[in-house]
Motif scaffolding. Sequence first.
Motif, PDB file in Angstrom:
ATOM      1  N   LEU A  15      52.088  87.202   2.200  1.00 51.70           N
ATOM      2  CA  LEU A  15      52.287  87.583   3.602  1.00 51.70           C
ATOM      3  C   LEU A  15      51.285  86.877   4.513  1.00 51.70           C
ATOM      4  CD1 LEU A  15      52.958  91.411   3.200  1.00 51.70           C
ATOM      5  CD2 LEU A  15      54.552  89.716   4.147  1.00 51.70           C
ATOM      6  N   MET A  16      50.025  86.862   4.098  1.00 46.91           N
ATOM      7  CA  MET A  16      48.976  86.252   4.917  1.00 46.91           C
ATOM      8  C   MET A  16      49.145  84.731   5.014  1.00 46.91           C
ATOM      9  SD  MET A  16      47.012  88.805   5.925  1.00 46.91           S
ATOM     10  CE  MET A  16      45.426  88.142   6.353  1.00 46.91           C
ATOM     11  N   ARG A  17      49.788  84.125   4.030  1.00 40.79           N
ATOM     12  CA  ARG A  17      49.993  82.675   4.018  1.00 40.79           C
ATOM     13  C   ARG A  17      51.409  82.285   4.453  1.00 40.79           C
ATOM     14  NH1 ARG A  17      45.243  82.718   4.355  1.00 40.79           N
ATOM     15  NH2 ARG A  17      43.762  82.086   2.764  1.00 40.79           N
ATOM     16  N   ASN A  18      52.141  83.266   4.981  1.00 41.93           N
ATOM     17  CA  ASN A  18      53.522  83.036   5.459  1.00 41.93           C
ATOM     18  C   ASN A  18      54.410  82.391   4.405  1.00 41.93           C
ATOM     19  OD1 ASN A  18      53.243  84.119   8.106  1.00 41.93           O
ATOM     20  ND2 ASN A  18      52.020  82.320   8.607  1.00 41.93           N
ATOM     21  N   ILE A  19      54.303  82.873   3.193  1.00 39.32           N
ATOM     22  CA  ILE A  19      55.168  82.419   2.106  1.00 39.32           C
ATOM     23  C   ILE A  19      56.294  83.432   1.973  1.00 39.32           C
ATOM     24  CG2 ILE A  19      55.312  81.957  -0.374  1.00 39.32           C
ATOM     25  CD1 ILE A  19      52.264  81.225  -0.188  1.00 39.32           C
TER      26      ILE A  19
END
Length: 193
Positions: free
Chosen positions: A72-76
């Motif tokens: 989520l934090m890395r927009n994956i």
Amino acid sequence: MVVAIYKTELNTGRALLSNVTWDTLEKLDADLAETGARLTYLDGYLEIMTPLSDAHEEPKKTLGLLLEIYMLMRNIRFYTRGSTTIGMKELGARKEPDDSYSLGTRKSVPDLAIEVTVTSGGIDTLEIYRRVGVREVWFWEDGVISVYCLRSTGYELVSKSELLPELDLRLIEFYSRMADQYDALNAFMKLLM
């Protein structure tokens, strides 16, 4: 129908049966549906595990949450499949991963399967995943993650995830071993900010 008990481990709640047909597997699956039993099948061998202990469930959930926070934090883009049963009669193989994910888009076969190992032995899990076509399998055992990537010849033990090459697995291991799940997740999330 002849089913032989190959091995039982009463302390772990695990039994390994041999000479089990797919039809028998499906009947047992229906009969055990409400018990929480996990069934793993490969070429006539059936492993029945129950119940899943806190020693299994807590690290499984923490590991999954850490991975989801990272993605989520890395927009994956990912789609969690949980322990959805994968495999089929034609493959002679079936397994419920502890957790599984499709990356990028929803897929019928997950890209990543995660197994939390608290007991050893039993059915060759990697052979099941190879037949199904899971690209990457992680084994978490005693706070250490081993990553296997699918090749044309089978799985290869690698030093880092090929699906998530920027992910520092040693950090995931560290936070998965923390005593307090909330604190572990919160500290990991702050580290990623």
